[in-house]
Every structure is written in structure tokens, then in C-alpha cells.
Write a protein that holds these residues in place. Structure first.
Motif, PDB file in Angstrom:
ATOM      1  N   LEU A 287       0.832  -1.200   0.000  1.00  0.00           N
ATOM      2  CA  LEU A 287       0.000   0.000   0.000  1.00  0.00           C
ATOM      3  C   LEU A 287       0.871   1.256   0.000  1.00  0.00           C
ATOM      4  N   THR A 288       1.935   1.245   0.776  1.00  0.00           N
ATOM      5  CA  THR A 288       2.825   2.404   0.832  1.00  0.00           C
ATOM      6  C   THR A 288       3.401   2.701  -0.546  1.00  0.00           C
ATOM      7  N   ARG A 289       3.880   1.670  -1.219  1.00  0.00           N
ATOM      8  CA  ARG A 289       4.451   1.881  -2.559  1.00  0.00           C
ATOM      9  C   ARG A 289       3.397   2.416  -3.522  1.00  0.00           C
ATOM     10  N   ALA A 290       2.172   1.922  -3.402  1.00  0.00           N
ATOM     11  CA  ALA A 290       1.104   2.393  -4.285  1.00  0.00           C
ATOM     12  C   ALA A 290       0.783   3.859  -4.029  1.00  0.00           C
ATOM     13  N   LEU A 291       0.767   4.266  -2.776  1.00  0.00           N
ATOM     14  CA  LEU A 291       0.482   5.662  -2.449  1.00  0.00           C
ATOM     15  C   LEU A 291       1.589   6.584  -2.943  1.00  0.00           C
ATOM     16  N   VAL A 292       2.827   6.153  -2.807  1.00  0.00           N
ATOM     17  CA  VAL A 292       3.949   6.967  -3.288  1.00  0.00           C
ATOM     18  C   VAL A 292       3.873   7.117  -4.805  1.00  0.00           C
ATOM     19  N   ALA A 293       3.526   6.041  -5.492  1.00  0.00           N
ATOM     20  CA  ALA A 293       3.483   6.073  -6.948  1.00  0.00           C
ATOM     21  C   ALA A 293       2.308   6.876  -7.486  1.00  0.00           C
ATOM     22  N   ALA A 294       1.269   7.057  -6.684  1.00  0.00           N
ATOM     23  CA  ALA A 294       0.043   7.702  -7.165  1.00  0.00           C
ATOM     24  C   ALA A 294       0.172   9.214  -7.296  1.00  0.00           C
ATOM     25  N   GLY A 295       1.233   9.811  -6.753  1.00  0.00           N
ATOM     26  CA  GLY A 295       1.402  11.253  -6.897  1.00  0.00           C
ATOM     27  C   GLY A 295       1.747  11.929  -5.589  1.00  0.00           C
ATOM     28  N   PRO A 296       2.045  13.236  -5.638  1.00  0.00           N
ATOM     29  CA  PRO A 296       2.521  13.932  -4.439  1.00  0.00           C
ATOM     30  C   PRO A 296       1.509  14.002  -3.310  1.00  0.00           C
ATOM     31  N   GLU A 297       0.198  14.112  -3.640  1.00  0.00           N
ATOM     32  CA  GLU A 297      -0.801  14.222  -2.568  1.00  0.00           C
ATOM     33  C   GLU A 297      -0.852  12.947  -1.740  1.00  0.00           C
ATOM     34  N   THR A 298      -0.933  11.800  -2.396  1.00  0.00           N
ATOM     35  CA  THR A 298      -0.992  10.549  -1.644  1.00  0.00           C
ATOM     36  C   THR A 298       0.368  10.186  -1.068  1.00  0.00           C
ATOM     37  N   ALA A 299       1.441  10.558  -1.764  1.00  0.00           N
ATOM     38  CA  ALA A 299       2.774  10.299  -1.214  1.00  0.00           C
ATOM     39  C   ALA A 299       2.960  11.025   0.109  1.00  0.00           C
ATOM     40  N   ALA A 300       2.373  12.214   0.233  1.00  0.00           N
ATOM     41  CA  ALA A 300       2.487  12.972   1.489  1.00  0.00           C
ATOM     42  C   ALA A 300       1.800  12.271   2.648  1.00  0.00           C
ATOM     43  N   MET A 301       0.920  11.301   2.348  1.00  0.00           N
ATOM     44  CA  MET A 301       0.274  10.527   3.405  1.00  0.00           C
ATOM     45  C   MET A 301       1.217   9.508   4.023  1.00  0.00           C
ATOM     46  N   THR A 302       2.389   9.316   3.405  1.00  0.00           N
ATOM     47  CA  THR A 302       3.277   8.241   3.836  1.00  0.00           C
ATOM     48  C   THR A 302       4.583   8.723   4.448  1.00  0.00           C
ATOM     49  N   ARG A 303       4.886  10.007   4.360  1.00  0.00           N
ATOM     50  CA  ARG A 303       6.220  10.420   4.787  1.00  0.00           C
ATOM     51  C   ARG A 303       6.249  11.876   5.221  1.00  0.00           C
ATOM     52  N   THR A 304       7.330  12.221   5.904  1.00  0.00           N
ATOM     53  CA  THR A 304       7.646  13.619   6.172  1.00  0.00           C
ATOM     54  C   THR A 304       8.033  14.289   4.862  1.00  0.00           C
ATOM     55  N   THR A 305       7.482  15.473   4.618  1.00  0.00           N
ATOM     56  CA  THR A 305       7.784  16.203   3.381  1.00  0.00           C
ATOM     57  C   THR A 305       8.683  17.392   3.673  1.00  0.00           C
ATOM     58  N   LEU A 306       9.498  17.731   2.686  1.00  0.00           N
ATOM     59  CA  LEU A 306      10.420  18.870   2.773  1.00  0.00           C
ATOM     60  C   LEU A 306      10.190  19.747   1.553  1.00  0.00           C
ATOM     61  N   ALA A 307       9.887  21.009   1.773  1.00  0.00           N
ATOM     62  CA  ALA A 307       9.626  21.923   0.659  1.00  0.00           C
ATOM     63  C   ALA A 307      10.426  23.206   0.841  1.00  0.00           C
ATOM     64  N   VAL A 308      11.221  23.564  -0.167  1.00  0.00           N
ATOM     65  CA  VAL A 308      11.916  24.858  -0.153  1.00  0.00           C
ATOM     66  C   VAL A 308      10.907  25.924  -0.533  1.00  0.00           C
ATOM     67  N   THR A 309      10.745  26.931   0.332  1.00  0.00           N
ATOM     68  CA  THR A 309       9.657  27.899   0.153  1.00  0.00           C
ATOM     69  C   THR A 309      10.127  29.336  -0.058  1.00  0.00           C
ATOM     70  N   THR A 310      11.198  29.754   0.582  1.00  0.00           N
ATOM     71  CA  THR A 310      11.641  31.144   0.465  1.00  0.00           C
ATOM     72  C   THR A 310      13.111  31.187   0.081  1.00  0.00           C
ATOM     73  N   LEU A 311      13.486  32.252  -0.627  1.00  0.00           N
ATOM     74  CA  LEU A 311      14.874  32.450  -1.035  1.00  0.00           C
ATOM     75  C   LEU A 311      15.257  33.910  -0.831  1.00  0.00           C
ATOM     76  N   THR A 312      16.470  34.139  -0.345  1.00  0.00           N
ATOM     77  CA  THR A 312      17.024  35.493  -0.287  1.00  0.00           C
ATOM     78  C   THR A 312      18.460  35.446  -0.791  1.00  0.00           C
ATOM     79  N   GLY A 313      18.899  36.555  -1.341  1.00  0.00           N
ATOM     80  CA  GLY A 313      20.268  36.622  -1.857  1.00  0.00           C
ATOM     81  C   GLY A 313      20.727  38.046  -1.940  1.00  0.00           C
ATOM     82  N   SER A 314      21.237  38.416  -3.082  1.00  0.00           N
ATOM     83  CA  SER A 314      21.782  39.753  -3.268  1.00  0.00           C
ATOM     84  C   SER A 314      20.685  40.813  -3.265  1.00  0.00           C
ATOM     85  N   PRO A 315      20.977  42.003  -2.750  1.00  0.00           N
ATOM     86  CA  PRO A 315      19.992  43.085  -2.794  1.00  0.00           C
ATOM     87  C   PRO A 315      19.939  43.798  -4.138  1.00  0.00           C
ATOM     88  N   ALA A 316      20.853  43.479  -5.060  1.00  0.00           N
ATOM     89  CA  ALA A 316      20.882  44.186  -6.350  1.00  0.00           C
ATOM     90  C   ALA A 316      21.452  43.270  -7.419  1.00  0.00           C
TER      91      ALA A 316
END
Length: 456
Positions: A287-316
Motif C-alpha cells: 500500500l505504501t508503494r502504491a500511495l507513493v506512486a500515485a502522486g505527491p498528494e498521496t505520497a504525502a500521506m506516507t512520509r515527512t515532506t520537505l519543501a523549499v519555500t523562500t529564497l534570499t540573496g543579493s539586494p541588487a
């Protein structure tokens, strides 16, 4: 003078919307937007919300003891015939900001009643659920009803920014020696199109929720003029770290609430899937493998997720950054800890020159029991009001104020008794959020049944 002429009979005024609908419209029109920076909060809108809530539900305010907590949070106590097993019903009165460029069909704070639905920010998250609680209590008070147990209403004012009003409510209850029998907050819903192949709506009740942890990746260097770049500067090292992290996945597994969810929906699945779901515990890895294969929404039901959300760098554009940072939002599955996540991120980045900092720490919530009289009461109430739905536990992906209540209660559940289509669920925190009038009134019926069914 003309004879035989008579004035046409006076036409009765068309009936207005039901009280719960009118109350929701009035409250949605108040832009109670929460911000992480308190200086950006329109406190007048929150004051107006309190006043409007009291105007719409006068008996609730007259007969229940009211305590203000954590700024604009509200805590009501409805004394019951007994106080041995008090119950806490939760909601929150704040909403997220509106993207002014989003293509709303109706103004986000207009609360227009169109095509049998109220449209606007907060109709589902979370002013609609707040109104159905209040309307249920108000109507029962009108009937002279006294609940079998003390009932507390805890309405947070900064849930959308992981604020402090719910923490203050918990501390107030702790100070009074209140240990709830169960706590019920927003979360799940009577969800149609909830799972592939399941035609019946699934009334998902969150028995736990993922933890929310914020990390910061930081790379530093000399910086300088963009005309003389050096290799492997802060932005390059940060970009490499992000790319490595993007290829990383935390270990997948199917937790017990998800196994029980699939066991319950198994009879509603087509043949091949039915056998797997019915034997979810024995076939957990499959079942776990099937959920992972079905896409990101169902894969998120099986594991901790990590998402890069913000970026900062040079001011110019012509300046090489001396510091480059990336924010990482981690949603912790039951069984993983913040330390596990930090260690996994450091292994993935594999670069000691990129620092990993913990900005906000939130562990996954404890799992509340399913084989328990409190859950059975929620399930029986749901079957009464939504007989076509399949009640089932699940792991909630988002965070709610209820996570704070696990400090004083072993039975914390997350369920809004509203029917929601897939499109409606997608509109939460987005555009075109709306709730159907009939569904709102069913929510009121659900809470009335719940309160009337509290055991003595």
C-alpha cells in the motif's frame, strides 16, 4: 371617480436567509486577517467581529461565561449537568490574506449569496465551522437545553500564523483544572472525491496532524562586485544544496490511522484495489508503494515532506550576495522527530559550508484513539447526519490550534461537519472559497446531535 378599482394586496416581504447564513455573511465581511507582524493586524476588524458575534448569538453571550485569551481569542464555558467529562469545541476567527490578483468570481469579503452558496474568505476556513458551532449552541439555548457535560468553546484569533491565543486558552483551562474528555477542532470534512476510485464521500476525522518545522539553509561568503565573480559563491552553494534536497525523500511508511482509513473505504473501491485496502495492515508495504506512486498528494500521506519555500540573496543585480538563504518547510509524519529531519537535511546537503538552522520547531501530534467512546460518538453523529458518508480516521497534513490541546487531552480530533467537494477544498487559502447553504445547515444539525448525544 373610478369604481370597482381596488389596491393590489400587499405582498409579503420575501424571507431572509436562515440565521446561520446571515451570521456567516456578516462575519465574512469583516476582514480579520492575521499577520506574523502584530503591527499589521487590523485590530478594529477583530473588535468588530466580537461585537457582531455577540449581536448574532445573544443567548450564547448572555448565558455562557466568557473569557478573552491571547489578544482576541475567546473562551466560553457552558455549564453542563456534570463536569466530569468536559468537551472543548474549537474554531478560529482569523483568515489568511487575499491575493488581489486572484480571479475571484465574487469579492472575497463580500459574502455574496449566489447559487445557494455564501462566497468569501473564511466561509470554509474557519468562519463557517465557527458559525455552525455557535448556531447549534444558540438554538439549543433557545430550547432550554442543558448539556450533559460542561462544554467549552475555544475560538482562536491567530491560528493562521501559528499564534498564541490557543496556547493561552490551554493555559487558562489548565489553571482551572479542566482536563477535557475530548477536543474537536477544524480539520477533516465530509469530502467527496477524497480518494481515487471511492465514489462515496469520506468523513475524514483527523486523529493526529503532521508537525510543522521551519528550517533555514544559509551560505555565506565575501560577496562583491558582479563584474568579478568567483566560483562556488554563496548562491551557487545554496543552489547545489537545494538541488540535492529536492532529490531527497524521507522514508515512506503507512501509519496506523491511514491503514484504518483504507480498511474502512475498502468496500467502496473497485475490485483489485478493494483486496489491497481490505488487507491494508498485512499488505502495508505494498500500500505504501502504491500511495507513493500515485502522486505527491498521496505520497504525502506516507512520509515527512520537505519543501523549499523562500529564497534570499543579493539586494541588487550587480552585487554578488555575501549571504544566501533558503527556507525549508518540513511537515513531520508521526514517528519522525525534528532531530530526524535536521539530520536528513544535513545528509542531503552534504556541505559543511551550508548551515542548517531550526527556526520553528513542531513535532507531530500524538495519535488520538479510534477504538474509543469519544470517537464512536463522532462517528455515530456523522452517520446520523451524513448517512451516505464513510467515517474514517486520517493523518491531517496541515496544522491546527488543536495541537496545543494535546498537552491537556488524550483525545484531540479534527473534523468540520461540512460537505466539501474537491474544488472547494482547493479553494481554501486560494480563491473562490465558498460554502453551500444546505451544507452549512447540515453542519448545525451535526453539532446539535453531538451536543444532545453527550453521555451523562
Amino acid at each position: 371617480m373610478p369604481t370597482g378599482a381596488t389596491d393590489p394586496p400587499a405582498q409579503p416581504e420575501p424571507p431572509g436567509p436562515p440565521r446561520a447564513v446571515a451570521a456567516l455573511q456578516a462575519l465574512v465581511r469583516l476582514p480579520t486577517v492575521s499577520h506574523r507582524d502584530p503591527g499589521l493586524v487590523d485590530t478594529a476588524a477583530f473588535d468588530a467581529f466580537h461585537a457582531e458575534l455577540a449581536r448574532r448569538f445573544p443567548l450564547l453571550h448572555a448565558r455562557l461565561e466568557t473569557t478573552r485569551v491571547g489578544g482576541h481569542g475567546l473562551l466560553f464555558r457552558w455549564p453542563g449537568a456534570d463536569d466530569a467529562r468536559p468537551v472543548v469545541l474549537m474554531a478560529h476567527l482569523d483568515v489568511v490574506p487575499v491575493d488581489e490578483q486572484a480571479p475571484w468570481q465574487h469579492p472575497p469579503f463580500g459574502a455574496d449569496l449566489v447559487d445557494g452558496a455564501v462566497w468569501g474568505r473564511g466561509t470554509l476556513d474557519d468562519k463557517g465551522p465557527l458559525v455552525v458551532v455557535c448556531e447549534a449552541v444558540e438554538s439549543l439555548l433557545e430550547n432550554g437545553f442543558t448539556p450533559a457535560q460542561d462544554v467549552w468553546l475555544s475560538f482562536g484569533s491567530d491560528e493562521e500564523v501559528l499564534g498564541a491565543s490557543a496556547v493561552a486558552a490551554v493555559e487558562e483551562l489548565r489553571r482551572r483544572g479542566v482536563r477535557p474528555w475530548f477536543v474537536l477542532d477544524e480539520g477533516g470534512a465530509v469530502a467527496s472525491e477524497a480518494l481515487p476510485g471511492v465514489a462515496a464521500p469520506v468523513a475524514v476525522v483527523g486523529v493526529t496532524e503532521k508537525g510543522v518545522t521551519s528550517l533555514l539553509l544559509r551560505a555565506e561568503g565575501r560577496g562583491g562586485h558582479a563584474s568579478t565573480p568567483a566560483r562556488n559563491g554563496p548562491t551557487a552553494r545554496l543552489a547545489r544544496a537545494i538541488a540535492r534536497l529536492d532529490r531527497t525523500s524521507m522514508p515512506a511508511r503507512t501509519p496506523e490511522p491511514t491503514l484504518e482509513l483504507f480498511r474502512r473505504v475498502a468496500p467502496h473501491l473497485p475490485g483489485p484495489l478493494r483486496a489491497v485496502a481490505a488487507n491494508a495492515r498485512r499488505l502495508g508495504p505494498l500500500l505504501t508503494r502504491a500511495l507513493v506512486a500515485a502522486g505527491p498528494e498521496t505520497a504525502a500521506m506516507t512520509r515527512t515532506t520537505l519543501a523549499v519555500t523562500t529564497l534570499t540573496g543579493s539586494p541588487a543585480l550587480n552585487v554578488i550576495a555575501s549571504t544566501a538563504t533558503a527556507g525549508v518547510n518540513a511537515r513531520l509524519m508521526v514517528g519522525d522527530t525534528v532531530e530526524d529531519v535536521v539530520a536528513a537535511v544535513r545528509r542531503a546537503v552534504a556541505d559543511d559550508s551550508v548551515a542548517v538552522e531550526v527556526l520553528e520547531r513542531g513535532e507531530a501530534s500524538p495519535v488520538s484513539p479510534v477504538d474509543d467512546p469519544a470517537f464512536a460518538l463522532l462517528e455515530a453523529t456523522t452517520r446520523e447526519v451524513f448517512p451516505d458518508a464513510v467515517p474514517a480516521p486520517y493523518v491531517m497534513m496541515a496544522a491546527t490550534d488543536s495541537r496545543h490541546f494535546t498537552a491537556i487531552c488524550d483525545r484531540v480530533y479534527r473534523f468540520a461537519p461540512l460537505r466539501m467537494t474537491k474544488a472547494q477544498r482547493a479553494a481554501i487559502h486560494s480563491y473562490d472559497e465558498h460554502v453551500r447553504v444546505d451544507d452549512l445547515l447540515d453542519g448545525v444539525r451535526w453539532y446539535r446531535h453531538l451536543l444532545e448525544g453527550l453521555p451523562g
